[in-house]
Write an enzyme that holds these catalytic residues in place. Structure first.
Site, PDB file in Angstrom:
ATOM      1  N   CYS A   2       0.837  -1.198   0.000  1.00 19.36           N
ATOM      2  CA  CYS A   2       0.000   0.000   0.000  1.00 19.36           C
ATOM      3  C   CYS A   2       0.875   1.252   0.000  1.00 19.36           C
ATOM      4  O   CYS A   2       2.046   1.224   0.343  1.00 19.36           O
ATOM      5  CB  CYS A   2      -0.857   0.008   1.261  1.00 19.36           C
ATOM      6  SG  CYS A   2      -1.832  -1.485   1.455  1.00 19.36           S
ATOM      7  N   LYS A 485      14.061 -17.214 -16.990  1.00 23.50           N
ATOM      8  CA  LYS A 485      14.513 -15.858 -16.631  1.00 23.50           C
ATOM      9  C   LYS A 485      15.475 -15.327 -17.689  1.00 23.50           C
ATOM     10  O   LYS A 485      15.349 -14.206 -18.164  1.00 23.50           O
ATOM     11  CB  LYS A 485      15.208 -15.870 -15.258  1.00 23.50           C
ATOM     12  CG  LYS A 485      14.289 -16.021 -14.091  1.00 23.50           C
ATOM     13  CD  LYS A 485      13.569 -14.756 -13.714  1.00 23.50           C
ATOM     14  CE  LYS A 485      12.191 -14.557 -14.219  1.00 23.50           C
ATOM     15  NZ  LYS A 485      11.198 -15.572 -14.215  1.00 23.50           N
ATOM     16  N   HIS A 504      20.726 -38.210 -24.197  1.00 21.12           N
ATOM     17  CA  HIS A 504      19.733 -38.820 -25.102  1.00 21.12           C
ATOM     18  C   HIS A 504      19.384 -37.881 -26.248  1.00 21.12           C
ATOM     19  O   HIS A 504      18.257 -37.901 -26.748  1.00 21.12           O
ATOM     20  CB  HIS A 504      18.484 -39.204 -24.297  1.00 21.12           C
ATOM     21  CG  HIS A 504      18.773 -40.209 -23.227  1.00 21.12           C
ATOM     22  ND1 HIS A 504      19.003 -41.539 -23.476  1.00 21.12           N
ATOM     23  CD2 HIS A 504      18.948 -40.056 -21.896  1.00 21.12           C
ATOM     24  CE1 HIS A 504      19.266 -42.172 -22.351  1.00 21.12           C
ATOM     25  NE2 HIS A 504      19.238 -41.297 -21.371  1.00 21.12           N
TER      26      HIS A 504
HETATM   27  C1  AGP Z   1       7.601 -15.079 -15.504  1.00 26.42           C
HETATM   28  O1  AGP Z   1       8.808 -14.364 -15.348  1.00 26.42           O
HETATM   29  C2  AGP Z   1       6.782 -14.576 -16.666  1.00 26.42           C
HETATM   30  N1  AGP Z   1       6.511 -13.213 -16.543  1.00 26.42           N
HETATM   31  C3  AGP Z   1       5.580 -15.428 -16.974  1.00 26.42           C
HETATM   32  O2  AGP Z   1       6.039 -16.716 -17.291  1.00 26.42           O
HETATM   33  C4  AGP Z   1       4.552 -15.590 -15.825  1.00 26.42           C
HETATM   34  O3  AGP Z   1       5.102 -16.348 -14.791  1.00 26.42           O
HETATM   35  C5  AGP Z   1       3.334 -16.320 -16.382  1.00 26.42           C
HETATM   36  O4  AGP Z   1       2.761 -15.534 -17.393  1.00 26.42           O
HETATM   37  C6  AGP Z   1       2.281 -16.630 -15.316  1.00 26.42           C
HETATM   38  O5  AGP Z   1       1.810 -15.423 -14.788  1.00 26.42           O
HETATM   39  P1  AGP Z   1       0.910 -15.490 -13.439  1.00 26.42           P
HETATM   40  O6  AGP Z   1       1.790 -16.044 -12.380  1.00 26.42           O
HETATM   41  O7  AGP Z   1       0.488 -14.081 -13.203  1.00 26.42           O
HETATM   42  O8  AGP Z   1      -0.247 -16.410 -13.728  1.00 26.42           O
END
Ligand code: AGP
Length: 608
Positions: A2, A485, A504
């Site tokens: 907040c 990432k 594999h």
């Molecule tokens: C993660 O770094 C990405 N921005 C993306 O994969 C994200 O985790 C995914 O879109 C899911 O988003 P959410 O957790 O808001 O559902």
């Protein structure tokens, strides 16, 4: 997180408070409000608050001109859905006291019950409102004394500001775990949850520490501890510009949020245990937890990677079969459902379309759904049968970092609770593992201290076009997140692979100079992982080991080592991911990319 803004001085308070709150909008919020002292024969507190954007207040502020004392708030809901009545400031029964608060009052439920018994009328679902009624209860012509007595009975995290109609010459503030600063002006002073809110007025601030309390008047700021003993504070001269201030002095939100992880972990842990053991009985799902024969964990992206760790933890601790799936695939499977199945959806935003669709499919089949999300009142939070919230605060960078580690934390907490409900762990084991979670924030701090070394690694490999991330078991799940990432923010192709699977096929891709990031935290798997790493080294790969300090000797053959604190292998993902986040961040910075807003991506993917 907040936003708080308060002003006392000789100018109109409303425009100053409004603009200060606007400077905090970047943090994300769902409602806003302002309370001011209106002088005159019939002195009173004026209050306006609305769900939605700050601009919703504008049409209701005109008769607040002339007020020189006020407080305002932008709310990031933690208790109680976004609504007008849940918005801050909150008032006591008499309407003479107004309070804004950032944080979580852990013992609000019992305090609320007691205050109602004592005749106080509550109008909101928030934990914050107990503060106003406690101050009212303890008020005997001293706002300062009443707030001190209130702090003596509440537990949890708070940054709060309070004003009283009978004492229009002061704002009383207190800080524990949530941020609060005091801006110093000439014949006027400011309080705020963050520096950007006051930067246009002053660059001289007191940054309050935990257990600090202040009485702020137009001409004086008296800082003490909660008991009343004086505290000697140095004035902090802010040298940042506004843009830097919004990022807390960090260059990007992503790095700020990487460093916010210890606090996000502490905030998510708060209130999750009773007598040293996890307590999720409030979910009312114990019977299902007891008898479910299968759990489906469904999510997207980083949240899915948290689910992979959750699966391993739940299977190991609670001995319940778990399936994990990415939401966009899950929806098209012909699942063989059983009425006692349980679905867990994980979503930082709570708005991801694919995840929401998977939730809806499960509910159509009569399956109970438990959501893990970071946003109170989000679509997924509203549509699930029950919700466990992460308390990571607003995550602004598209690349998810602190949401991921707090999702991992909730997965561990849930695994422990399921184990207790099903009797697969004894009390000592449950308490022991929970106690390890209680100091995991300090282990994350230790890894964050390696930032400079990891930055050097990024400088060395910023030119590469492809990388591999390898691991076994929990390490494979973290490798998936590390690869995502790097792809997301640096646009370098990164492939995560089970270390034992490389031979594999994908081994054909290994050639001289290819960096291979190897997670090595699973003591019982280190020998097997090292033999896989020898395979890639023999073909010219450069192996960067992210390994626990107690496994350093086994990893000596690796070209580089980033050491992690020695930690229970089960919990290693929470610290193992940190170097990968930092590495990805600096690889993007070295390549001069838009770290916080990578190309082609959105923070919340609300389309299928
Ligand atoms: C993660 O770094 C990405 N921005 C993306 O994969 C994200 O985790 C995914 O879109 C899911 O988003 P959410 O957790 O808001 O559902």
């Amino acid at each position: 997180m907040c936003g708080i803004m308060g002003y006392i001085g000789r100018h109109d308070a409303v425009p100053i408070i409004y603009e200060g709150l606007r400077r905090l909008e970047y943090r994300g919020y769902d409602s806003a409000g302002i309370a001011v002292y209106r002088p005159g024969e019939k002195a009173s507190l004026g209050l306006v608050k609305r769900q939605g954007r700050l601009a919703e207040l504008i049409d209701h502020l005109e008769d607040f001109s002339g007020s020189t004392l006020g407080i305002g708030h932008t709310r990031w809901a933690t208790h109680g859905v976004p609504s007008d009545r849940n918005a801050h400031p909150h008032c006591d029964c008499s309407g003479r006291i107004a309070v804004v608060h950032n944080g979580i009052i852990e013992n609000y439920a019992q305090l609320r019950k007691q205050l109602i018994l004592e005749g106080h009328d509550f109008v909101s679902e928030t934990d914050t409102e107990v503060l106003t009624h406690l101050i009212e209860k303890y008020y005997h012509n001293s706002l300062e004394a009443a707030v001190r007595q209130t702090l003596a009975v509440v537990r949890g995290s708070f940054a709060l500001a309070a004003i009283h109609q009978n004492e229009p010459d002061k704002i009383v503030v207190a800080k524990n775990a949530s941020p609060l600063v005091i801006g110093l002006g000439e014949g006027e002073n400011y309080v705020a949850s963050d520096i950007p809110a006051i930067l246009e007025h002053t660059r001289k601030v007191y940054i309050l520490d935990d257990n600090e309390f202040a009485v702020v008047t137009a001409d004086e700021v008296i800082i003490t501890d909660f008991i009343g003993d004086p505290v000697d504070k140095e004035v902090f001269d802010v040298t940042w510009d506004l843009v830097a201030a919004e990022k807390g002095g960090y260059e990007h939100f992503m790095l700020k949020e990487i460093h916010e992880q210890p606090e996000a972990i502490r905030a998510t842990l708060r209130g999750t245990a009773v007598d040293g053991r996890v307590d999720f009985s409030y979910l009312g799902m114990d019977e299902l937890f007891q008898k479910t024969g299968k759990i489906f964990i469904v999510a997207c992206g980083t949240a899915y990677h948290a689910g992979l760790v959750g699966r391993l933890a739940i299977e190991k601790l609670a001995r319940i079969p778990v399936e994990t799936d990415i939401a966009s695939e899950f929806r098209y499977r012909d699942i063989i459902w059983h009425p006692d199945d349980l679905m867990i959806v994980i979503s930082q935003s709570g708005e991801t379309a694919d995840t929401k669709a998977a939730l809806q499919e499960a509910r159509r089949q009569g399956i109970k759904v438990l959501a893990v999300t970071n946003v109170v009142g989000s679509a997924i939070a509203r549509e699930a049968d029950q919700v466990i919230y992460t308390h990571a605060g607003p995550e602004i960078a598209v690349a998810s970092t602190k949401a991921y580690t707090t999702q991992l934390l909730v997965m561990y907490l849930l695994a422990l609770y399921l184990a207790e409900v099903r009797g697969t762990m004894n009390r000592a084991e449950l308490e022991g593992l929970y106690s390890e979670l209680l100091y995991i924030d300090t282990l994350v701090d230790q890894v964050l201290a390696e930032e400079a070394k990891i930055k050097q690694l990024a400088q060395k490999y910023a030119h590469v076009q492809s990388t591999f991330f390898l691991g076994r078991g929990f390490d494979y799940a973290v490798a998936m997140e590390g690869a995502l990432k790097l792809k997301e923010v640096s646009y370098i192709h990164a492939e995560a692979y089970a270390a034992g699977e490389l031979k594999h096929g994908p081994l054909a891709l290994i050639e001289s100079g290819v960096p291979v990031m190897a997670l090595i935290t699973q003591d019982h798997l280190v020998d097997k992982t090292m033999s896989n790493l020898r395979e890639v080294k023999a073909r010219g790969a450069v192996v960067v080991a992210i390994c626990k300090s107690n496994l350093q000797e086994a990893c000596e053959e690796c070209d580089e080592q980033i050491l992690l604190p020695d930690i229970n292998p089960l919990l290693a993902p929470i610290v193992g991911v940190i170097p990968l986040q930092i590495f990805a961040y600096y690889m993007a910075v070295m390549r001069c990319l838009d770290v916080d807003k990578p190309r082609n991506l959105a923070k919340s993917v609300t389309v299928e």
